[in-house]
Design an enzyme around this catalytic site. Structure first.
Site, PDB file in Angstrom:
ATOM      1  N   LYS A 208     -16.740  38.494 -75.482  1.00 27.76           N
ATOM      2  CA  LYS A 208     -16.361  37.931 -74.189  1.00 27.76           C
ATOM      3  C   LYS A 208     -16.496  38.980 -73.090  1.00 27.76           C
ATOM      4  CE  LYS A 208     -12.760  35.247 -74.096  1.00 27.76           C
ATOM      5  NZ  LYS A 208     -11.345  34.778 -74.075  1.00 27.76           N
ATOM      6  N   GLU A 214     -16.438  47.406 -81.925  1.00 28.83           N
ATOM      7  CA  GLU A 214     -17.228  47.201 -83.143  1.00 28.83           C
ATOM      8  C   GLU A 214     -18.508  46.426 -82.841  1.00 28.83           C
ATOM      9  OE1 GLU A 214     -12.783  47.006 -84.276  1.00 28.83           O
ATOM     10  OE2 GLU A 214     -14.088  46.286 -82.655  1.00 28.83           O
ATOM     11  N   GLY A 268      -9.967  33.848 -79.744  1.00 28.15           N
ATOM     12  CA  GLY A 268     -11.070  34.170 -80.647  1.00 28.15           C
ATOM     13  C   GLY A 268     -11.082  33.333 -81.909  1.00 28.15           C
ATOM     14  N   ARG A 269      -9.914  33.152 -82.529  1.00 29.26           N
ATOM     15  CA  ARG A 269      -9.873  32.417 -83.790  1.00 29.26           C
ATOM     16  C   ARG A 269      -9.963  30.906 -83.594  1.00 29.26           C
ATOM     17  NH1 ARG A 269      -5.423  35.092 -82.461  1.00 29.26           N
ATOM     18  NH2 ARG A 269      -3.400  34.078 -82.242  1.00 29.26           N
ATOM     19  N   GLU A 354      -3.107  35.753 -88.167  1.00 31.34           N
ATOM     20  CA  GLU A 354      -3.144  36.351 -86.841  1.00 31.34           C
ATOM     21  C   GLU A 354      -2.302  35.542 -85.865  1.00 31.34           C
ATOM     22  OE1 GLU A 354      -6.713  38.740 -85.446  1.00 31.34           O
ATOM     23  OE2 GLU A 354      -6.855  36.983 -84.131  1.00 31.34           O
ATOM     24  N   HIS A 385     -11.092  31.289-113.250  1.00 32.01           N
ATOM     25  CA  HIS A 385     -11.413  32.360-114.189  1.00 32.01           C
ATOM     26  C   HIS A 385     -11.106  33.727-113.606  1.00 32.01           C
ATOM     27  CE1 HIS A 385     -13.393  29.775-117.210  1.00 32.01           C
ATOM     28  NE2 HIS A 385     -13.621  29.002-116.157  1.00 32.01           N
ATOM     29  N   LYS A 513      -6.619  50.007 -83.195  1.00 27.51           N
ATOM     30  CA  LYS A 513      -7.852  50.190 -82.429  1.00 27.51           C
ATOM     31  C   LYS A 513      -7.702  51.325 -81.421  1.00 27.51           C
ATOM     32  CE  LYS A 513      -9.824  46.336 -80.970  1.00 27.51           C
ATOM     33  NZ  LYS A 513      -9.975  44.949 -80.459  1.00 27.51           N
TER      34      LYS A 513
END
Length: 549
Positions: A208, A214, A268-269, A354, A385, A513
């Protein structure tokens, strides 16, 4: 207005009293006593079917839980969200991901701005762009059509699009291969770039602000890789942006006409419905992307209008709340019995943890109950399994959400019946368990001696009484995927209201961060790392020493 602490409310205390009576219930007995339990404790909406009958609840439990939802103001908060009120209190923002999937022409004005008009203006630009790429009219610098698309983002700018592209694999364009890079670890980018060609690769840089550390590190690496073959003036044919920072996008070499914006009221999510979903639209085509939005909108309308007692997101939230608060379940396992949903558990980790991984109320007081469970999972039958052993016979109670499609999108004989048989059998086994008497009878029928039977019985007994939900759809389609995501979005919202926590910020992401920037400067420079604790100082010295060697 500040909410009273949860445990002080009359509805919560009524649930506590009810839970004391329910603590000795076993699901076997509940099913035996209630022939109509399945039709009573199921609901369908927006192409999805929820069976919540395999939880340690009664109809009275549901009544008490909906009483709590009303006392905590779920309906009012829901209406506030849909109307555009600034319910993200710590950032003073509206929460309008639902507006991203509203039909065209449905005017929705917030703070004097027609949100619907803005959203569909961006969608029109996405359609024009994705059509050009998919039909081969968007050409790379050497005149070849695009064959590979790399989405560079992190968090919601990666998890949502990646999950949806994988889930809708059956609808994907046959020429376009989709790739996703998020990790600052260079091995992630290296693994993707190794097999790509600069002439036919398109990068989507999703940030944004166009400053996400990152994402921009990965974007600059991709830029340098591209310029090994292409020229600066070619960048605009191979890089587009999902951002609002026109100046930074232009400086990078991206044509502002190929910058797709979204808004500060999109977390964001919750952003896969916005321009962040550009990779999804490229993969499946704009028509199917619209269907994806429509499926979510159908769930929105159900959530907005259905009574709490028949409201699928509300019921899923209330059952999860009951399991967390009164069954003592500290985690929730997501078990999609559909390989194309293999990233759905990871997507829900961010959505739920979050949003509701908070320890203070909206008023700043410490919460007085447990909040968000740890969310994790894997596709069935692989999960069976791996860790189902612990879920069946371990010491912790871990509720499970089973998710399956009744019909496959492949035509391979025998596979889907085997898949559904495992899904339904596991939920039954978690519910029923296996008593010592049943084990003893089985081993006796096999002719084992009594001493050996005594030895084996404890190991082959299953307590059962392990709660689960089953969510079914006819097919996994763009519409049902949209509805499924929206279902969990609204479930998360309702639980946040119950706990009175701020579900739409994520301040816990920031601290590490900030510290990382300082440590990175120390790793890259000559600064003596003495400002940290002895462990961190020691680790920095080791890393710097390894580079020197």
């Amino acid at each position: 207005m500040r909410q009273p602490l949860l445990t002080t409310t009359a509805a919560y205390q009524a649930l506590q009293s009810h839970a004391a009576d329910a603590k000795d219930w076993h699901l076997r007995d509940l099913f035996a006593a209630e022939p109509q339990r399945f039709p009573t404790l199921t609901v369908d909406a927006a192409g999805l079917f929820l069976d919540y009958s395999k939880n340690r609840i009664s109809q009275r439990t549901v009544e008490l839980l909906t009483d709590l939802a009303r006392e905590r103001g779920v309906e009012g908060q829901r209406d506030a969200m849909f109307s555009g009120e600034k319910i993200n209190l710590t950032e003073q923002r509206s929460v309008l991901h639902t507006a991203l999937r509203m039909p065209r022409g449905k005017q929705f004005v917030v703070d004097g701005q027609d949100i619907n008009g803005d959203v569909h203006a961006v969608l029109d630009r996405i359609k024009a762009f994705t059509d050009r790429v998919r039909n081969g009219n968007w050409l790379g610098y050497s005149g070849k059509p695009i064959t590979d698309i790399v989405n560079i983002g992190i968090g919601g700018s990666d998890l949502g699009p990646k999950m949806a592209v994988l889930a809708l694999r059956s609808y994907a364009h046959p020429r376009l291969k989709m790739h996703f890079v998020s990790n600052v670890d260079g091995h992630d980018m290296d693994a993707v770039l190794t097999n790509l060609n600069q002439e036919t690769t398109l990068f989507i840089v999703a940030s944004k602000t166009f400053t996400t550390a990152e994402t921009m590190l990965n974007a600059q690496t991709a830029r340098r890789w591209f310029l090994c073959e292409g020229k600066e003036e070619d960048l605009a044919r191979h890089f587009v942006a999902v951002s609002t920072n026109t100046e930074a996008v232009t400086k990078f070499g991206i044509d502002p006409d190929n910058m797709f914006p979204f808004w500060d009221w999109v977390g964001g999510r919750y952003s896969v419905w916005s321009a962040i979903g550009l990779s999804v639209a490229l993969a499946v085509g704009f028509g199917y992307f619209e269907t994806f939005l429509a499926g979510a909108h159908e769930m929105d309308e159900h959530f907005r209008t259905a009574p709490l007692e028949q409201n699928m997101p509300v019921l899923l939230a209330l059952i999860g709340f009951w399991n967390r608060e009164f069954i003592g379940a500290s985690s929730l396992s997501i078990a999609p019995y559909h390989q194309d949903l293999n990233r759905f558990p990871a997507y829900l980790q961010q959505l739920d943890m979050e949003s509701n991984g908070k320890r203070v109320t909206k008023g700043g007081q410490p919460v007085d109950t447990a909040t968000c469970p740890v969310v994790w999972g894997e596709c069935g039958t692989n999960a069976q399994h791996a860790y189902f052993q612990l879920l069946h016979q371990g010491t912790d109670i871990v509720p499970i959400d089973f998710i399956a499609a009744l019909l496959p999108t492949h035509d391979l004989a025998g596979h889907h019946d085997a898949l559904l048989a495992n899904c339904f059998a596991q939920s039954e086994a978690f519910m029923k368990g296996k008593t010592a008497e049943e084990v003893r009878a089985e081993l006796t029928a096999q002719g084992l001696p009594e001493a050996k039977i005594d030895e084996l019985v404890p190991h082959r007994t299953f307590p059962g009484n392990r709660p689960s939900n089953t969510i079914l759809m006819e097919h996994l389609t763009p519409a049902t995927l949209g509805a499924l995501i929206a279902l969990y979005e609204h479930k998360t919202f309702v639980q946040g209201v119950l706990w009175d926590i701020a579900s739409f910020d994520q301040w816990g992401v920031e601290l590490g961060k900030v510290l990382a920037k300082k440590i990175q400067a120390e790793l890259e420079g000559d600064v003596d790392p003495a400002a940290h604790d002895s462990s961190t100082n020691g680790l920095i010295v080791m890393a710097k020493g390894a580079k020197i060697e």
